[in-house]
Design a protein around this motif. Sequence first.
Motif, mmCIF file in Angstrom:
data_model
loop_
_atom_site.group_PDB
_atom_site.id
_atom_site.type_symbol
_atom_site.label_atom_id
_atom_site.label_comp_id
_atom_site.label_asym_id
_atom_site.label_seq_id
_atom_site.Cartn_x
_atom_site.Cartn_y
_atom_site.Cartn_z
ATOM 1 N N GLU A 103 -1.990 3.884 7.572
ATOM 2 C CA GLU A 103 -2.410 2.574 7.067
ATOM 3 C C GLU A 103 -2.980 1.637 8.126
ATOM 4 O O GLU A 103 -3.847 0.800 7.848
ATOM 5 C CB GLU A 103 -1.240 1.864 6.366
ATOM 6 C CG GLU A 103 -0.751 2.526 5.083
ATOM 7 C CD GLU A 103 0.356 3.545 5.294
ATOM 8 O OE1 GLU A 103 0.561 3.959 6.460
ATOM 9 O OE2 GLU A 103 1.012 3.929 4.319
ATOM 10 N N ALA A 120 -5.515 0.843 2.519
ATOM 11 C CA ALA A 120 -4.973 -0.394 3.096
ATOM 12 C C ALA A 120 -6.095 -1.337 3.508
ATOM 13 O O ALA A 120 -6.036 -2.547 3.234
ATOM 14 C CB ALA A 120 -4.070 -0.074 4.288
ATOM 15 N N CYS A 152 0.841 -1.212 0.000
ATOM 16 C CA CYS A 152 0.000 0.000 0.000
ATOM 17 C C CYS A 152 0.870 1.253 0.000
ATOM 18 O O CYS A 152 0.540 2.252 -0.644
ATOM 19 C CB CYS A 152 -0.912 0.022 1.231
ATOM 20 S SG CYS A 152 -2.103 -1.298 1.194
#
Length: 364
Positions: free
Chosen positions: A73, A97, A47
């Motif tokens: 995230e 994420a 991510c």
Amino acid sequence: MPVDCAFEIAIERVSILDEHGVFDESLGQGLISDDDVEKLYRHMSMCRHFDEIAFKLQRSGRMGTYPENRGQEATSLGAAYALEDKDWMVTCYRENAGLFWRGVDPEKILLHWMGDERGNNIPVRATPLAIPIGTQMLHAVGLGWASKYRGEDGIACTFFGDGATSEGDFHEAMNFAANLDLPVVFVCQNNSWAISTPTAINCSAPTLAQRGLAYGMHCVQVDGNDLFAMVKVIRDAASRARTESRPTFIEAITYRLGDHTTADDARRYREQDVVDEWAAKDPMIRLRKWLEQRDLWDEGREQALRTENEIYVKDVVERAEGIEPPTTDDMFTWMYSETPPVLDLQRRTLRTSSLGQGIDGSGS
Ligand SMILES: Cc1ncc(C[n+]2csc(CCOP(=O)(O)OP(=O)(O)O)c2C)c(N)n1
Ligand SMILES: [Mg+2]
């Protein structure tokens, strides 16, 4: 006694893996299997690379705008990991994420920011990104209410920022969820800023978590950069929602390491030394420390992962940029299951006339 205490309560703050890699065994032991911690770290790393590439796509004129997710995230990923497939994830715009972990193809997120509506066609239980601040909290309440009404045990988990807690939509959603006993988890990502407005201006109380108290809701504060702590508080809240049909308000303390979006320059309103302090609290750094302490990670694996991420994200970009352009018909086709005659007329007119011309040919 004429003056007594009408109400007194403390709000818990949950932290399991701190910024130095110190792990609280009493809370964290067995919460996530070693294999899964590695998978989650790998995912977070992918991510992060996706974020970097998306930013570059915008800077090189290949995408309209983009809000970097960097540093945040763990909040949505912890939630996505703890939720079940039957649950709804109702997000704003900084939860890549969690969405990718749920199974949303990263290509969809690129398409969204490229202005292509097909990016909002999501086949799993996640709603399209919500750009108007606050609207998604009400959608989550509706989804939770529908689930309860149908006797299902799916819940709704919604994400929003610190700034969003000053919107009327937030208070309406909280009031409804609490008073109708709805299975909804509210996750406030307090990243210190609502664009250039600091949280302290947006809320005079010492915590945002206590905003939930006013609605009689269970409230908790959590280190939002700690994946373990996020998994724990979401599991607790999901269980409360599923078994008691009660909502929870979670204040996740995190920090936006990048600009608000590519249209912003955060250097104009915040100090670099504060950003540096938060960079050291990055959720990825501590997760890597956790893995290294257990001999589950090393530099060789890190290098191999970087190469994997590059190949994966390159393919995502190629797919997003290679998609056949949408047609003007699409905006009519997907609006209603049966296109009303007036829109059908517009659709046919659009095919045969120049864009500026009215359907009656008057040019108005
Ligand atoms: C209803 C509405 N008002 C204003 C905006 C413009 N706007 C976009 S993001 C933002 C700040 C949001 O801050 P916060 O809720 O803390 O979310 P963050 O981006 O920090 O995660 C504003 C005011 C908007 N998108 N929608
Ligand atoms: Mg914010």
